[in-house]
Write a protein that holds these residues in place. Structure first.
Motif, short mmCIF file in Angstrom:
data_model
loop_
_atom_site.label_atom_id
_atom_site.label_comp_id
_atom_site.label_asym_id
_atom_site.label_seq_id
_atom_site.Cartn_x
_atom_site.Cartn_y
_atom_site.Cartn_z
N ARG A 148 0.81 -1.21 0.00
CA ARG A 148 0.00 0.00 0.00
C ARG A 148 0.85 1.26 0.00
N LEU A 149 1.98 1.21 0.67
CA LEU A 149 2.89 2.34 0.75
C LEU A 149 4.31 1.83 0.63
N ALA A 150 5.08 2.48 -0.24
CA ALA A 150 6.48 2.08 -0.42
C ALA A 150 7.31 3.32 -0.69
N GLY A 151 8.52 3.32 -0.15
CA GLY A 151 9.45 4.41 -0.40
C GLY A 151 10.84 3.85 -0.65
N ASP A 152 11.59 4.52 -1.50
CA ASP A 152 12.96 4.12 -1.79
C ASP A 152 13.88 5.31 -1.61
N THR A 153 15.06 5.07 -1.11
CA THR A 153 16.09 6.10 -1.00
C THR A 153 17.27 5.70 -1.86
N LEU A 154 17.88 6.66 -2.53
CA LEU A 154 18.94 6.38 -3.48
C LEU A 154 20.27 6.23 -2.74
N VAL A 155 20.90 5.07 -2.91
CA VAL A 155 22.19 4.78 -2.28
C VAL A 155 23.15 4.32 -3.37
N ASP A 156 24.18 5.13 -3.64
CA ASP A 156 25.15 4.80 -4.68
C ASP A 156 24.47 4.49 -6.02
N GLY A 157 23.45 5.30 -6.33
CA GLY A 157 22.79 5.17 -7.62
C GLY A 157 21.74 4.08 -7.70
N VAL A 158 21.50 3.39 -6.59
CA VAL A 158 20.53 2.29 -6.58
C VAL A 158 19.52 2.53 -5.47
N TYR A 159 18.24 2.33 -5.76
CA TYR A 159 17.21 2.53 -4.76
C TYR A 159 17.20 1.38 -3.75
N GLN A 160 17.15 1.78 -2.48
CA GLN A 160 17.00 0.83 -1.38
C GLN A 160 15.70 1.14 -0.65
N PRO A 161 14.94 0.12 -0.23
CA PRO A 161 13.64 0.37 0.39
C PRO A 161 13.74 1.09 1.73
N ILE A 162 12.81 1.99 1.96
CA ILE A 162 12.67 2.69 3.23
C ILE A 162 11.73 1.87 4.12
N PRO A 163 12.07 1.64 5.38
CA PRO A 163 11.20 0.83 6.26
C PRO A 163 9.81 1.46 6.38
N ILE A 164 8.80 0.63 6.29
CA ILE A 164 7.41 1.05 6.47
C ILE A 164 6.87 0.35 7.71
N GLY A 174 6.11 5.69 6.71
CA GLY A 174 7.55 5.60 6.56
C GLY A 174 8.12 7.00 6.62
N PHE A 175 9.37 7.12 7.07
CA PHE A 175 9.96 8.45 7.26
C PHE A 175 10.68 8.90 6.02
N SER A 176 10.33 10.10 5.55
CA SER A 176 11.02 10.73 4.43
C SER A 176 12.09 11.67 4.98
N ALA A 177 13.35 11.28 4.82
CA ALA A 177 14.43 12.15 5.25
C ALA A 177 14.50 13.40 4.36
N ALA A 178 14.08 13.27 3.11
CA ALA A 178 14.11 14.41 2.19
C ALA A 178 13.16 15.51 2.66
N LEU A 179 12.00 15.13 3.17
CA LEU A 179 11.00 16.10 3.61
C LEU A 179 11.01 16.33 5.12
N ASN A 180 11.68 15.44 5.86
CA ASN A 180 11.62 15.45 7.32
C ASN A 180 10.17 15.32 7.80
N LEU A 181 9.41 14.47 7.10
CA LEU A 181 8.03 14.17 7.43
C LEU A 181 7.81 12.67 7.29
N TYR A 182 6.81 12.16 8.00
CA TYR A 182 6.36 10.81 7.76
C TYR A 182 5.33 10.83 6.63
N VAL A 183 5.51 9.94 5.66
CA VAL A 183 4.51 9.72 4.62
C VAL A 183 3.59 8.62 5.14
N CYS A 184 2.30 8.88 5.16
CA CYS A 184 1.37 7.96 5.82
C CYS A 184 0.29 7.45 4.87
N TRP A 185 -0.03 6.19 5.00
CA TRP A 185 -1.20 5.57 4.37
C TRP A 185 -2.17 5.29 5.50
#
Length: 240
Positions: A148-164, A174-185
């Motif tokens: 239902r909700l998924a986030g990826d963060t770019l690490v060395d050019g490859v997306y790694q999943p963000i814990p949900i 899941g926490f968005s470090a880019a926005l400093n907000l939680y993205v919620c479903w």
């Protein structure tokens, strides 16, 4: 014959023509209207971040290396970019990574029957290639993405999943470090939780309800004060 618009410089001189992205048709479903625009997430995020001249929060803005490329253009449902020239991007009708000097900081796609497969494959690869630090996917019905909700963060050019995390019945975040907000479903709705204020960014309806509630409270307090003053006048009249 059509001509490209020209930009006015701050000293009044006229700069060269602006390379603009072509017009892209809107999505052929109502997902963005229902889950991004109707709740006014663009406005809520814009007001939360402030700095409207240098912080871009928009949906369905084309993303590419430059406006003249003919393949590989992506159109995210929601884009957030900090520390950039918002007016220049709007004048260009798209986000050109080469012109802005950086990729957007955050993009999000909303699932639909027609877009889900590409969102999880082709678009994911494309956003990674553009260097977008975070790519999120939100599936309101829980039918089209693998989660239902998924986030990826770019690490060395490859997306790694963000814990949900599941935070309650029909509630995930899941926490968005880019926005400093939680993205919620939350029960099929997209929400944003601010860990600093420990509260949600308000939707349009919630903000309107809060304003009406405050107005009713003020009216009730005024009515109570007037009633108390009238009672005092009555008691003084009786004593006289």
């Amino acid at each position: 014959m059509t001509t490209k618009p020209v930009a006015a410089q701050s000293d009044g001189a006229v700069a060269g023509p602006i390379n603009q992205f072509p017009e892209y048709p809107p999505r052929d479903d109502m997902q963005n209207i229902l889950y991004i625009h109707k709740p006014s997430h663009v406005t809520a995020l814009s007001r939360h971040f402030g700095a409207p001249d240098t912080t871009l929060v928009l949906g369905e803005m084309p993303l590419g290396w430059d406006a003249e490329q003919t393949t590989g253009i992506l159109v995210p449902d929601l884009m957030v970019a900090f520390h950039m020239d918002v007016d220049a991007a709007i004048a260009q009708r798209g986000y050109a990574v080469n012109d802005r000097g950086k990729p957007p900081d955050f993009v999000l796609e909303v699932a639909s029957r027609n877009t889900a497969r590409n969102d999880e494959t082709g678009k994911r690869d494309g956003y990674a290639a553009y260097g977008v630090p975070e790519y999120w996917r939100f599936d309101p019905q829980g039918l089209y993405y693998r989660s239902r909700l998924a986030g990826d963060t770019l690490v060395d050019g490859v997306y790694q999943p963000i814990p949900i995390d599941q935070t309650g019945d029909e509630m995930y975040r899941g926490f968005s470090a880019a926005l400093n907000l939680y993205v919620c479903w939350e029960r099929g709705q997209l929400r944003w939780y601010d860990p600093i204020s420990e509260g949600y960014l308000l939707t349009h309806d919630e903000e309107a309800d809060a304003r009406l509630a405050a107005e009713r409270e003020r009216d009730a307090e005024r009515a109570a004060r007037l009633a108390a003053e009238e009672r005092i006048r009555q008691l003084e009249a009786e004593r006289e």
